[in-house]
Design an enzyme around this catalytic site. Structure first.
Site, PDB file in Angstrom:
ATOM      1  N   GLY A 250      33.779  37.668  44.884  1.00 26.63           N
ATOM      2  CA  GLY A 250      34.243  39.027  45.139  1.00 26.63           C
ATOM      3  C   GLY A 250      33.085  39.994  45.257  1.00 26.63           C
ATOM      4  O   GLY A 250      31.977  39.726  44.787  1.00 26.63           O
ATOM      5  N   LYS A 251      33.350  41.133  45.910  1.00 30.06           N
ATOM      6  CA  LYS A 251      32.314  42.144  46.101  1.00 30.06           C
ATOM      7  C   LYS A 251      32.968  43.507  46.128  1.00 30.06           C
ATOM      8  O   LYS A 251      34.072  43.656  46.654  1.00 30.06           O
ATOM      9  CB  LYS A 251      31.558  41.883  47.401  1.00 30.06           C
ATOM     10  CG  LYS A 251      30.160  42.484  47.453  1.00 30.06           C
ATOM     11  CD  LYS A 251      29.437  41.998  48.693  1.00 30.06           C
ATOM     12  CE  LYS A 251      27.966  42.431  48.691  1.00 30.06           C
ATOM     13  NZ  LYS A 251      27.193  41.733  47.664  1.00 30.06           N
ATOM     14  N   GLY A 252      32.318  44.481  45.553  1.00 31.29           N
ATOM     15  CA  GLY A 252      32.853  45.839  45.522  1.00 31.29           C
ATOM     16  C   GLY A 252      31.736  46.849  45.490  1.00 31.29           C
ATOM     17  O   GLY A 252      30.562  46.517  45.662  1.00 31.29           O
ATOM     18  N   GLY A 255      28.983  46.117  42.796  1.00 28.29           N
ATOM     19  CA  GLY A 255      28.122  44.946  42.920  1.00 28.29           C
ATOM     20  C   GLY A 255      28.929  43.749  43.385  1.00 28.29           C
ATOM     21  O   GLY A 255      29.636  43.819  44.392  1.00 28.29           O
ATOM     22  N   VAL A 257      31.005  39.763  42.085  1.00 18.72           N
ATOM     23  CA  VAL A 257      31.552  38.897  41.047  1.00 18.72           C
ATOM     24  C   VAL A 257      31.282  37.455  41.448  1.00 18.72           C
ATOM     25  O   VAL A 257      31.550  37.060  42.590  1.00 18.72           O
ATOM     26  CB  VAL A 257      33.071  39.125  40.867  1.00 18.72           C
ATOM     27  CG1 VAL A 257      33.612  38.176  39.800  1.00 18.72           C
ATOM     28  CG2 VAL A 257      33.351  40.568  40.470  1.00 18.72           C
ATOM     29  N   LYS A 270      30.178  39.361  36.397  1.00 18.10           N
ATOM     30  CA  LYS A 270      30.209  40.586  37.199  1.00 18.10           C
ATOM     31  C   LYS A 270      28.816  41.196  37.179  1.00 18.10           C
ATOM     32  O   LYS A 270      28.320  41.591  36.125  1.00 18.10           O
ATOM     33  CB  LYS A 270      31.247  41.556  36.627  1.00 18.10           C
ATOM     34  CG  LYS A 270      31.588  42.740  37.516  1.00 18.10           C
ATOM     35  CD  LYS A 270      32.762  43.517  36.907  1.00 18.10           C
ATOM     36  CE  LYS A 270      33.187  44.681  37.772  1.00 18.10           C
ATOM     37  NZ  LYS A 270      34.332  45.426  37.191  1.00 18.10           N
ATOM     38  N   ASP A 371      43.238  53.190  36.538  1.00 19.95           N
ATOM     39  CA  ASP A 371      43.035  52.597  37.866  1.00 19.95           C
ATOM     40  C   ASP A 371      43.821  51.298  37.990  1.00 19.95           C
ATOM     41  O   ASP A 371      43.307  50.289  38.471  1.00 19.95           O
ATOM     42  CB  ASP A 371      41.548  52.350  38.124  1.00 19.95           C
ATOM     43  CG  ASP A 371      41.261  52.010  39.593  1.00 19.95           C
ATOM     44  OD1 ASP A 371      42.092  52.377  40.447  1.00 19.95           O
ATOM     45  OD2 ASP A 371      40.234  51.375  39.864  1.00 19.95           O
TER      46      ASP A 371
END
Length: 546
Positions: A250-252, A255, A257, A270, A371
Site C-alpha cells: 500500500g501507499k499513501g 509513505g 505499507v 508502515k 477518519d
C-alpha cells in the site's frame, strides 16, 4: 576629476572639428533683417493663400521640394515656398534623406529663384525606401517571433524543470525507502542484537515444541508489557530493526505499507517519510495508549526510527492481515446475513472501545477516530474487522477537562465521509460528544456500504462508494456541502430492505446515525448492542432451521 574634464574637452573638440557643418548650424549669428528675398510658392503659401509668391528675410531661403505621398500608389507632390529666417533653414535644406517617405529638397537665395528648381525623386530612392520599410516590417516580425520563441522556451523549461524536480523527489523518496528496507533486511551487527535474536529463537523453538499456537511475535508482545499499550520500548527497537521486508502492499500521502516478517511471523510495517514526522509521532502515541489493545483495533507491535545515511524514516510495526482493507474485501463478494453482521459488529465493537473511558490509576481516555472509512478498517483471517490508522484521533483528558486534538486542528478526515457539522465547521470542538457523534455518521455510511453487499431477499447489490452518484471521485468540500447540507441527500435505502427484519433494523440505525443533528445520532454502545442482538437472532434462526 581633472582627467575626466580633460577627456570631456578632447571629445567635444574632436566632435566639433569632425563635423564643421554642425558647428555652423549650432552657431547662433545675428539675423540679417535688412535682406528680403521673394520666392515663388505652391502648396506652402502663407496664410493658406493661393499659389503665388512669399517673402522671407535674414537667412531665409527659397526652396523647391518633391515628396512621395504613398508607397502603394507612388504618387508625388511638388511644394515650393520660403524657409523661415531662423538658422533652422540650414537643416531643412539638408534633411531630404531623413524622412520616412522619400523627399528631395533644393534651396536657393535669390528672388524667385525656386521657380526654376525642379528636384527629382529617382526610382532608386523609392525602391530604397520600400526596401527599408520592408526591412522594418521584417524586423518587427522577427522581434515578435523572437519574443514568442523565448516565451515558449521559457515556459517549456519551467515545465521541464518542474517535472524533473518532481520525478527527482519521487525517485529519491523511493530510493530512500528501498535503502531503508535493505538496511532493515540486513542481519544485526551488534553483539547484543545477535544474542537477543538467538535467545528469542531458542525461546520460540521451545514454545513451538510445547504449543504450536504460540509464536515468537505473540510472546514478545504479550510478555513484554502488561499495560495493553504494546511491547516495551527496548523490544520495540529490536523488532523494528530485525524485520525482513517482502513486498509493498500500500501507499499513501504518509509513505508506504510493506508486508514483512519477523522470525517467520508476518507483520505489516508502515514507513513514514521525513516530512510526516508529526503523523508518525501522533499515531505511535495513540497506539501506545494504556489499555487500548482490543480485538476490534489493529494490533500495535513497535515504533522505531531508522536511517539510510542520507535521510531518516519512521516506522510502525503492526499485525498483518491478508484480506487487507474492508474496502478491498467488499469489491467482489456477496455476504450472507451472518458474515455481514459479523463484520459490522466487530468493527463497531472496536469503535465502542475507542469511545469508552476506562477510569483508574492506569485508565484509558475516550478516543474519537475522526477518519473512519472502509479503507481504514482491516479484515482479519477469521473474518472479523479491526480499526486502523489512528493518526487523526482526538482524546479527551478528563483530569484536565480538555480535548487533545493532536497536530491537526482544522478540517480532518476524508471529505466524502465528513458529516455536516464538520463540513460547515460548526462542530463543537470543546464538546467531545460531538467528535464521537461525527464518528457515528461515518459508521452509518460504512454500515450502508456493507449492507449493499449483503444478500437480501435472494439478491445483493454491487459495491458502491457513499454518494457515488452525487459526488465525483475526489470531491471538494464545497461540493460535499452542497450535496449533504444544502440538498440534504443521503445514501439510498433499497426498497426490498423493508421486507427483511435484519435489513430493516439496519436501515433504522443508518437513518438515525447520519442525521444532520449530531445530538440525535445513536452512540457506538447502542449500535453495538443492536448488532449483537441481530447477530444472535440470525445465528439462532440458522440453528432452528438446521
Amino acid at each position: 576629476m581633472d582627467t575626466i574634464w580633460i577627456l570631456l574637452v578632447i571629445s567635444v573638440m574632436g566632435l566639433v572639428y569632425s563635423q564643421p557643418a554642425i558647428l555652423q548650424a549650432l552657431t547662433i549669428s545675428p539675423i540679417n533683417t535688412s535682406r528680403i528675398t521673394r520666392c515663388y510658392c505652391i502648396h506652402h503659401c502663407p496664410d493658406n493663400a493661393a499659389n503665388g509668391t512669399c517673402s522671407t528675410h535674414g537667412d531665409g531661403r527659397c526652396f523647391s521640394q518633391i515628396e512621395l505621398l504613398s508607397l502603394s500608389s507612388r504618387a508625388t507632390r511638388i511644394t515650393k515656398g520660403c524657409t523661415p529666417p531662423e538658422t533652422g533653414s540650414v537643416f531643412q535644406c539638408r534633411s531630404g534623406s531623413q524622412h520616412v517617405l522619400p523627399k528631395v529638397i533644393e534651396c536657393c537665395d535669390s528672388d524667385l529663384c525656386n521657380a526654376n528648381l525642379n528636384p527629382v525623386l529617382t526610382e532608386s530612392m523609392k525602391s530604397r525606401v520600400v526596401s527599408g520599410n520592408n526591412t522594418a516590417s521584417d524586423f518587427t516580425m522577427y522581434a515578435v517571433a523572437v519574443v514568442c520563441s523565448v516565451t515558449l522556451v521559457g515556459v517549456f523549461l519551467i515545465i521541464l524543470g518542474t517535472s524533473i524536480y518532481i520525478k527527482w523527489v519521487r525517485d529519491r523518496r523511493t530510493k530512500t525507502e528501498q535503502l531503508f528496507v535493505t538496511q532493515l533486511n540486513e542481519p544485526p551487527h551488534a553483539l547484543s542484537d545477535f544474542e537477543l535474536k538467538r535467545s528469542l529463537s531458542d525461546q520460540s523453538s521451545s514454545r513451538h515444541a510445547t504449543n504450536g499456537m504460540i509464536s515468537t511475535l505473540q510472546d514478545i508482545v504479550t510478555e513484554s508489557s502488561g499495560s495493553g499499550r504494546g511491547a516495551a520500548l527496548l523490544v520495540q527497537s529490536t523488532v523494528g530493526r530485525q524485520c525482513r521486508f517482502i513486498k509493498e502492499v500500500g501507499k499513501g500521502r504518509f509513505g508506504s505499507v510493506w508486508k514483512a516478517t519477523w522470525f517467520g511471523d508476518p507483520i505489516a510495517v508502515k514507513i513514514f517519510s521525513t516530512i510526516e514526522e508529526n503523523s508518525w509521532m501522533r499515531e505511535a502515541e495513540i497506539y501506545q495508549t494504556t489499555l487500548l489493545r482490543h480485538d476490534g483495533i489493529l494490533g500495535f507491535i513497535a515504533a522505531d526510527i531508522g536511517g539510510t545515511g542520507t535521510s531518516t524514516n519512521m516506522i510502525l510495526v503492526m499485525e498483518y492481515h491478508e484480506y487487507g482493507s474492508l474496502f478491498d474485501f467488499l469489491q467482489e463478494r456477496r455476504l450472507d446475513a451472518a458474515l455481514m453482521l459479523r463484520l459490522m459488529h466487530t468493527f463497531v465493537a472496536g469503535l465502542c472501545h475507542l469511545h469508552t473511558e476506562i477510569i483508574g490509576s492506569q485508565g484509558k481516555p475516550p478516543i474519537a477516530h475522526r477518519d473512519l472509512k472502509t479503507k481504514n478498517i482491516l479484515v482479519k483471517g477469521n473474518l472479523t474487522c479491526c480499526i486502523a490508522d489512528l493518526g487523526h484521533c482526538a482524546r479527551y483528558l478528563s483530569e484536565r477537562n480538555e480535548i487533545d486534538l493532536g497536530y491537526q486542528t482544522g478540517l480532518v478526515g476524508t471529505k466524502r465521509y465528513m458529516p455536516p457539522e464538520v463540513v460547515t465547521q460548526t462542530v463543537v470542538q470543546t464538546t467531545f460528544e460531538a467528535l464521537k457523534a461525527a464518528d457515528m455518521y461515518n459508521v452509518a455510511l460504512i454500515l450502508w456500504e456493507i449492507a449493499r453487499c449483503g444478500v437480501c431477499c435472494g439478491e445483493s447489490y454491487t459495491y458502491q462508494y457513499p454518494y457515488q452518484q452525487e459526488l465525483p471521485v475526489d470531491p471538494s468540500v464545497q461540493h460535499v456541502y452542497h450535496v449533504i447540507c444544502v440538498l440534504g441527500i443521503r445514501p439510498t435505502i433499497p426498497g426490498r430492505w423493508q421486507y427483511d427484519p435484519t435489513f430493516k433494523a439496519l436501515a433504522r440505525i443508518m437513518t438515525e446515525c447520519w442525521s444532520a443533528d449530531w445530538q440525535c445520532r445513536q452512540s457506538a454502545l447502542r449500535v453495538k448492542k443492536t448488532l449483537a442482538f441481530l447477530t444472535e437472532n440470525c445465528l439462532s434462526g440458522k440453528e432452528s432451521e438446521a
